[in-house]
Every structure is written in structure tokens, then in C-alpha cells.
Write a protein that holds these residues in place. Structure first.
Motif, mmCIF file in Angstrom:
data_model
loop_
_atom_site.group_PDB
_atom_site.id
_atom_site.type_symbol
_atom_site.label_atom_id
_atom_site.label_comp_id
_atom_site.label_asym_id
_atom_site.label_seq_id
_atom_site.Cartn_x
_atom_site.Cartn_y
_atom_site.Cartn_z
ATOM 1 N N ILE A 33 -5.630 9.501 -2.899
ATOM 2 C CA ILE A 33 -4.853 8.255 -2.894
ATOM 3 C C ILE A 33 -5.671 7.126 -2.291
ATOM 4 O O ILE A 33 -5.653 5.986 -2.790
ATOM 5 C CB ILE A 33 -3.540 8.470 -2.116
ATOM 6 N N ARG A 34 -6.404 7.406 -1.238
ATOM 7 C CA ARG A 34 -7.219 6.376 -0.598
ATOM 8 C C ARG A 34 -8.281 5.842 -1.539
ATOM 9 O O ARG A 34 -8.460 4.622 -1.664
ATOM 10 C CB ARG A 34 -7.867 6.962 0.661
ATOM 11 N N GLU A 35 -8.973 6.735 -2.246
ATOM 12 C CA GLU A 35 -10.000 6.291 -3.176
ATOM 13 C C GLU A 35 -9.404 5.534 -4.358
ATOM 14 O O GLU A 35 -9.986 4.558 -4.844
ATOM 15 C CB GLU A 35 -10.803 7.502 -3.668
ATOM 16 N N SER A 36 -8.240 5.959 -4.814
ATOM 17 C CA SER A 36 -7.617 5.267 -5.943
ATOM 18 C C SER A 36 -7.195 3.858 -5.561
ATOM 19 O O SER A 36 -7.339 2.920 -6.351
ATOM 20 C CB SER A 36 -6.410 6.069 -6.438
ATOM 21 N N ARG A 41 0.824 -1.208 0.000
ATOM 22 C CA ARG A 41 0.000 0.000 0.000
ATOM 23 C C ARG A 41 0.857 1.258 0.000
ATOM 24 O O ARG A 41 0.557 2.236 -0.683
ATOM 25 C CB ARG A 41 -0.924 0.012 1.212
ATOM 26 N N TYR A 42 1.930 1.252 0.774
ATOM 27 C CA TYR A 42 2.763 2.456 0.875
ATOM 28 C C TYR A 42 3.438 2.765 -0.456
ATOM 29 O O TYR A 42 3.420 3.917 -0.918
ATOM 30 C CB TYR A 42 3.806 2.257 1.973
ATOM 31 N N LEU A 87 2.654 6.062 -2.904
ATOM 32 C CA LEU A 87 3.670 7.006 -3.360
ATOM 33 C C LEU A 87 3.740 7.048 -4.886
ATOM 34 O O LEU A 87 3.969 8.111 -5.475
ATOM 35 C CB LEU A 87 5.034 6.611 -2.789
ATOM 36 N N GLN A 88 3.546 5.908 -5.507
ATOM 37 C CA GLN A 88 3.549 5.896 -6.971
ATOM 38 C C GLN A 88 2.368 6.687 -7.523
ATOM 39 O O GLN A 88 2.505 7.409 -8.521
ATOM 40 C CB GLN A 88 3.507 4.448 -7.458
ATOM 41 N N THR A 114 13.095 5.033 4.778
ATOM 42 C CA THR A 114 13.844 4.629 3.589
ATOM 43 C C THR A 114 13.370 5.367 2.350
ATOM 44 O O THR A 114 14.181 5.863 1.555
ATOM 45 C CB THR A 114 13.709 3.114 3.380
ATOM 46 N N ILE A 115 12.051 5.451 2.158
ATOM 47 C CA ILE A 115 11.466 6.138 1.004
ATOM 48 C C ILE A 115 10.460 7.154 1.543
ATOM 49 O O ILE A 115 9.267 6.863 1.656
ATOM 50 C CB ILE A 115 10.782 5.145 0.043
ATOM 51 N N PRO A 116 10.892 8.343 1.919
ATOM 52 C CA PRO A 116 9.965 9.323 2.500
ATOM 53 C C PRO A 116 8.981 9.847 1.471
ATOM 54 O O PRO A 116 9.161 9.694 0.259
ATOM 55 C CB PRO A 116 10.899 10.420 3.014
ATOM 56 N N LEU A 117 7.945 10.499 1.966
ATOM 57 C CA LEU A 117 6.945 11.082 1.072
ATOM 58 C C LEU A 117 7.552 12.180 0.198
ATOM 59 O O LEU A 117 7.141 12.364 -0.954
ATOM 60 C CB LEU A 117 5.783 11.650 1.894
#
Length: 670
Positions: free
Chosen positions: A250-253, A111-112, A116-117, A206-209
Motif C-alpha cells: 500500500i505504501r509503494e502504491s 491517504r487513509y 483502504l481502497q 468509523t471505517i476500520p481496516l
């Protein structure tokens, strides 16, 4: 109680009859879906011990006193997935379903990374559609993003165990979020910390927003677009570039993607606003260094910044002639090629945009001959009054000794003006325009222009995803009408004025307004009419230039002498320079060298540096610093670094020429 027969129990999840087994904990589990039966527990008591079982002995246990836990009726069984078809954000674990550690970390990291993608995709779409950036950045950003995620190895098999081991080695840091009883079924480490939070914190580190913004800027940099880190952060703060308020989308997608695959997941216990809502912005230097770090991790050899496009943009912002200045600036850039034009992972290094502006400053100084000759002071006096050079200046050889000049030989001033300083005659107009335009160069945000725009910004960005407290629309309309009525009455009275930044300020005509004019009147000195902003003294010089030294004073009605107006303007300039730790130097009087003047800095008593400069150079420096969105001292240090590099190149050229010169041949440089 005897061993339970499989035909006597029916699973409440998959609706299968029988096929149950008993575990060591006394509970029964379904062999089909591994669901646990909560209302049946193995007690280890025989049937003859109960009264209603017809035992021969006395009643040892009464069934009326047996603990009974009612089970909640679950959702009907769906062969495609376990749990409800419409998960919440991102759902709760259904009763009777037990997930493993593998299910948790696969769902969280999936999910994370997917979120981000999607965030990066939204940013590229906005850059292309709204800001007219080349569509090629979409392909560049996608390829860079996939390689960047692969380089972090967050999908490696050993990643979940390594993260948990690291958390157990740091047992003092607790990762507890929410009620303990609510997340009691989640896996935990040896210190009873939630593994879901541990895995998420590791992903976030590791991969921040902010890496999505860095990849977006990196794609624009590779595509040679005139997009700077300052643009990326300004658009993100204004909400024009999806970042701070993008988590509802993002949540809806994510829900639509999972629904399209007919496998909606309810394993992830973290909400979207917790995972994808940034808590703070990123500094411009951090964003640039992050973009360079991402390029380094994926093995990209980045080109320098597009000097021509960025320099053209800066000159247009300063309202300077592009066709006259840019060709000479490009020559200096091609000749020197400073390493600061490339992106660097070092946050302490001079930013690339500052290096571009420093090249422009050096070019403007050469073309307009801004070398401490008092062009700005001349604009303050009358056309035929040159006595201020003797009365208000104290230039000496000591001042020039503190500022080493370049290696340029002594040449005729007229020859230098005709061959190098081709725009020297326009120097006074250049300084006047930069001084007047200084206040207009403020980089204001779009949401600060009026109240409706700011309220919409708060709704879409600051409080994104939140429902209003009052559902009644009539209340909002009443409050809005009340605001409009009061605003009209205030504007009609003229008591307040709406400033440039959307801030209410009292009109200077009111008797309670404290301005520099009132302060000047208290000192019983003749003054001219000033209209200054309350937050800065720099606009006083602009007003002096507009009104002129012979304007009538609004308070005394007397004429102010040219010398008094000059003294006042210089005094305000000194105050402005001291606020930025600059020291004012009077114009040069005993000019011995007409070449390029190089400034230096002096160590103050408190350990800090004091930068000495003439007013001509400072006016140019502060305007360019505001356009580049950097402190004036940082810009000055970048100029000094470029001057040292150019001086070193000139020295090497002289040495090479001397080595190549034949014995007995006269030097052509003298």
C-alpha cells in the motif's frame, strides 16, 4: 535594529530577493512562499547602539554576542510542489514550510481512504485470480465501498471540527504518539493532543481496516458465491488474502499514485505500518455482522445465503452422498425459510452457516432415522450379540419424557422406514465414517505443514516490512544446514514423528510415552491395542472401530471380551461428551413413539445448561460442528430452534386443515 530592507534578504526556499515582512513575534517571513527566516530576528535595537554602526554614544550591544542560528540549506525550489521530490514514509515536514490544519486533515483522511481502497482492490484480485471467484465481485465491491464511505460522511466540511470538539470534551484520553519535540509544529487541541492522531483514530473507528474484509465477503455474498466468513478469515490469517502484511505494498502504491500526479505530499506525519497494519484478527461473527451493517448503511436488500451451494460443500466435506441428502434438505429450507439464513447486524444471533448446517442435521436424522435407537452401540458389539441392550443401558420412560417428541402420530415402524427413513440401513456406516473422519476434519492453516513454509509466512505476514538483523547470507545458510542435518538424524532414529499440525510428538513405542494404553495397563485391566493422540481422547473410538473387540492386546496378549470393549468405548464417549457439557443417554429400550425425537436441555447446579443426547446424535453433531467451525452447543441450539420452527409450522397446518374441514368429515391425519 532598524526595519530590514527587502533587498537585503534572500529567501532560502524560493530564492526570491526581498519582499519580506516582520510579524509580531519578531521573525521575518517571505511574501512569496510564507517561509520563515530562522537566522534573522527583530530585536528592537537601533543601529547606533552597535559599535560597528558608528553610533555617537558608547557601545550598548556588541555584535559578537548576538545569537546566530545557522539555517539548513533547503532543497531547490520546484514550482510544482514544496518539499523534496522523493518523500519518506510518508515524509517529514521540510524546514521552513508551515502547514495549516486543513492541510493535515486533508492529507490524513485522503491517504487513509485511498489505502483502504487499495487494500480492497488487492483482496478482490486475489479472490478472482487465486480462489476462482466470479469477477463480478470487483464491480460489486467497488460500488458498495464508495457508497459506504459516502454514508460515513468523513469528507464533510464539518467533520474535522466535530472530531476535535469531541476530543476536547473527552480531555482525559491523550492521543500523544512519539516525542513531543519532534511533532512540535503539528496542530494540537486545547489539551495539547496531536490533531493528526485524533483525526486518524476517528477514521479508524468509523471505517476500520476490517471493513475491507467485510466488503469483500459482502460482494461474494451478493454474487451468490460459496465463500463464508470462515474462508475470508482463514485466507487472511494465512496471508493468501492481503490484510495483515499488505501495508508495504500500500505504501509503494500510494507513492506511485502521488508521483504520477506530480504532487507528492509530505504533510501526513503517520507511517504506513501505523495506519494500515491490523493489530488483531476479527471474529467470524463480527465479520458477518459487519457485512450486514455495511449493507444496511448503503440501503441494500440482501438475499439469503446460497443454501444449495453451501450445503453441497458441507456434504462433500463430510463425505456424505450429496444427491441423496441435498434434495430433502432443500425442501426443508424452502418450507421453513428460517430468518437465520439472512445476514444480521446482531452478533449474538446464530450465524447463517450454522443455520445451513442445522437444516442438514435435521435432514440426515430423518433420512437415516437417527433417533436414539443405539446404532453406534450396535457397531461395538458382535453381529449376534444383542445382550448389551439389556446390560449396558437403562433407558426408561423417564428418559423419553425428558425429550419431547414431535407431533407425529404412532405409525408402523416398517411403514415409517419404507416411506421416510429411506437410508436407515446405511445409518451404521454413516456413524462409523463420521467417527473415523472426525479427526481429519481439523481446519489447519497452510503455514503449519512444514518449517520452510512457516518461515516464509513469518517473513511475508508476521514481520512484513522489516529488514533482517543479519545481512550476512552465509550465517543463514549455516543455520539452515544445521537444522536439516539434525532433522535427518532425528527422523532416521525414529524417536519423533511429525504430526498432522506440524508439531513434533514422541513416538508411542518409546518407554517414556504416556498414552491411554499405559494408563489402562496400570489399572490391571485387559485392554486392546490403542494408538491415541496426546491431545484428545476422541480418536479412541476410531481405533476401537478399526481393531475390533477380538484383537490381541499389545501389552497383555489377551483377548478382550465384547462387553469390556463396549464398556470402554462408551466410557470414552461419555468423557468426550462431558468435555462439551453433554450428557450421555443410553439407547432407547421401551420405544413408544417411532417419530422424530426432539432433545432438550437441563439447567445444571452452577447455572449453566447441560445438554442430553444419545451417542448417535452426538457423533453427527460434533462432526457437523467442526465443519461449520462452531461450538457443539451452539450447533445444538440452532438445531433445537429449527425443530421448534418446524413443529410450529406443522401445528399451524393442522389448525388450518381442521378449520377448513367440513362438519361431520372425518380427519385424515389420524
Amino acid at each position: 535594529m532598524t526595519d530590514t530592507n527587502g533587498d537585503e534578504l534572500r529567501c532560502g526556499v524560493c530564492d526570491e530577493l526581498g519582499c519580506y515582512f516582520s510579524d509580531e513575534d519578531g521573525h521575518f517571513y517571505c511574501n512569496n512562499c510564507n517561509a520563515r527566516v530562522d537566522d534573522v530576528v527583530a530585536t528592537g535595537v537601533a543601529d547606533e547602539d552597535f559599535v560597528d554602526k558608528g553610533g555617537g554614544g558608547g557601545a550598548t550591544y556588541d555584535p559578537h554576542y548576538t545569537r546566530y542560528t545557522p539555517s539548513v540549506k533547503p532543497e531547490p525550489y520546484d514550482p510544482d510542489h514544496m518539499g523534496p521530490k522523493e518523500p519518506a514514509d510518508f515524509g517529514d515536514v521540510p524546514i521552513g514550510v508551515v502547514f495549516t490544519e486543513e492541510d493535515y486533515y486533508n492529507s490524513i483522511r485522503g491517504r487513509y481512504i485511498l489505502g483502504l481502497q487499495l487494500l480492497l482492490q488487492y483482496q478482490c484480485e486475489k479472490l478472482v485470480d487465486v480462489f476462482k471467484v466470479s469477477p463480478i465481485i470487483c464491480g460489486i465491491a467497488g460500488e458498495v465501498w464508495l457508497r459506504f464511505v459516502a454514508s460515513k460522511r468523513v469528507f464533510a466540511d464539518a467533520w474535522p471540527d466535530d472530531v476535535i470538539k469531541d476530543s476536547e470534551s473527552q480531555g482525559d484520553k491523550k492521543c500523544k504518539v512519539g516525542n513531543y519535540a519532534k511533532h512540535i509544529n503539528e496542530p494540537r487541541n486545547l489539551y495539547r493532543e496531536r490533531m493528526a492522531i485524533i483525526w486518524f483514530r476517528s477514521l479508524q473507528k468509523t471505517i476500520p481496516l476490517s471493513s475491507s474484509l467485510a466488503v469483500s465477503y459482502l460482494a461474494c455474498h451478493i454474487a451468490r458465491e460459496a465463500v463464508l466468513p470462515s474462508d475470508i478469515m482463514k485466507w487472511a490469517i494465512e496471508g493468501k488474502l492481503p490484510y495483515f502484511g499488505a501495508f508495504p505494498k500500500i505504501r509503494e502504491s500510494i507513492k506511485q499514485i502521488e508521483r504520477s500526479h506530480q504532487r507528492p505530499s509530505v504533510i501526513c506525519p503517520l507511517e504506513a505500518n501505523f495506519m494500515f497494519r491490523p493489530l488483531q484478527s476479527v471474529s467470524l461473527q463480527k465479520l458477518e455482522s459487519m457485512a450486514a451493517s455495511i449493507a444496511h448503511s448503503v440501503g441494500l436488500n440482501l438475499p439469503p445465503v446460497n443454501f444449495y451451494v453451501i450445503a453441497s460443500r458441507y456434504l462433500k466435506q463430510l463425505s456424505l452422498p450429496v444427491d441423496k441428502i441435498l434434495p430433502y434438505a432443500c425442501r426443508i429450507q424452502e418450507w421453513a425459510m428460517p430468518p437465520e439464513l439472512w445476514l444480521s447486524v446482531n452478533e449474538s444471533r446464530v450465524p447463517a452457516r450454522v443455520c445451513v448446517m442445522s437444516i442438514l442435521i435435521v435432514s440426515i436424522r430423518i433420512l437415516y432415522n437417527i433417533n436414539g435407537f443405539g446404532k453406534w452401540e450396535m457397531t461395538l458389539s458382535t453381529p449376534h450379540d444383542d445382550s448389551f441392550m439389556d446390560e449396558n443401558t437403562s433407558g426408561s420412560d423417564d428418559d423419553e419424557a425428558a425429550m419431547p417428541t414431535s407431533r407425529t402420530k404412532n405409525v408402523d415402524p416398517e411403514e415409517t422406514s419404507s416411506s421416510v427413513h429411506i437410508l436407515e440401513s446405511d445409518c451404521a456406516g454413516l456413524l462409523q465414517n463420521l467417527e473415523k473422519k472426525y479427526d481429519d476434519l481439523d481446519n489447519t492453516y497452510g503455514y503449519s505443514k512444514d518449517l520452510p513454509t512457516y518461515l516464509q509466512y513469518c517473513k511475508d505476514v508476521v514481520f512484513a516490512g522489516l529488514e533482517p538483523l543479519y545481512k550476512d547470507p552465509d550465517l543463514i545458510e549455516e543455520l539452515w544446514e544445521f537444522y536439516l542435518k539434525n532433522r535427518e538424524s532425528v527422523e532416521a532414529s525414529g524417536e519423533f514423528e511429525l504430526g498432522l499440525h506440524g508439531n513434533w510428538s514422541r513416538n508411542t513405542n518409546t518407554p517414556f510415552c504416556t498414552t491411554k494404553e499405559n494408563l489402562n495397563n496400570r489399572s490391571d485391566e485387559p485392554t486392546i491395542s490403542l494408538s491415541l493422540s496426546a491431545n484428545s481422547s476422541r480418536s479412541s473410538d476410531n481405533t476401537l472401530r478399526d481393531s475390533g473387540p477380538h484383537q490381541n492386546s499389545s501389552s497383555t496378549g489377551k483377548l478382550e471380551s465384547p462387553h469390556n470393549s463396549l464398556d470402554r468405548a462408551i466410557r470414552y464417549m461419555k468423557i468426550d461428551m462431558e468435555e462439551h457439557r453433554f450428557c450421555y443417554i443410553p439407547p432407547r429400550v421401551k420405544v413408544k413413539r417411532h417419530g422424530y425425537l426432539r432433545y432438550t436441555r437441563r439447567a445444571a447446579g452452577d447455572g449453566a445448561y447441560t445438554y442430553i443426547a444419545h451417542a448417535d446424535y452426538y457423533i453427527l453433531l460434533r462432526a457437523c460442528s467442526k465443519v461449520a467451525q462452531v461450538d457443539s452447543r451452539v450447533m445444538h441450539c440452532s438445531v433445537l430452534s429449527l425443530e421448534r420452527r418446524l413443529g410450529w409450522i406443522e401445528k399451524r397446518i393442522d389448525e388450518c386443515v381442521q378449520c377448513c374441514k367440513k362438519p361431520g368429515e372425518a380427519s385424515t391425519l389420524n
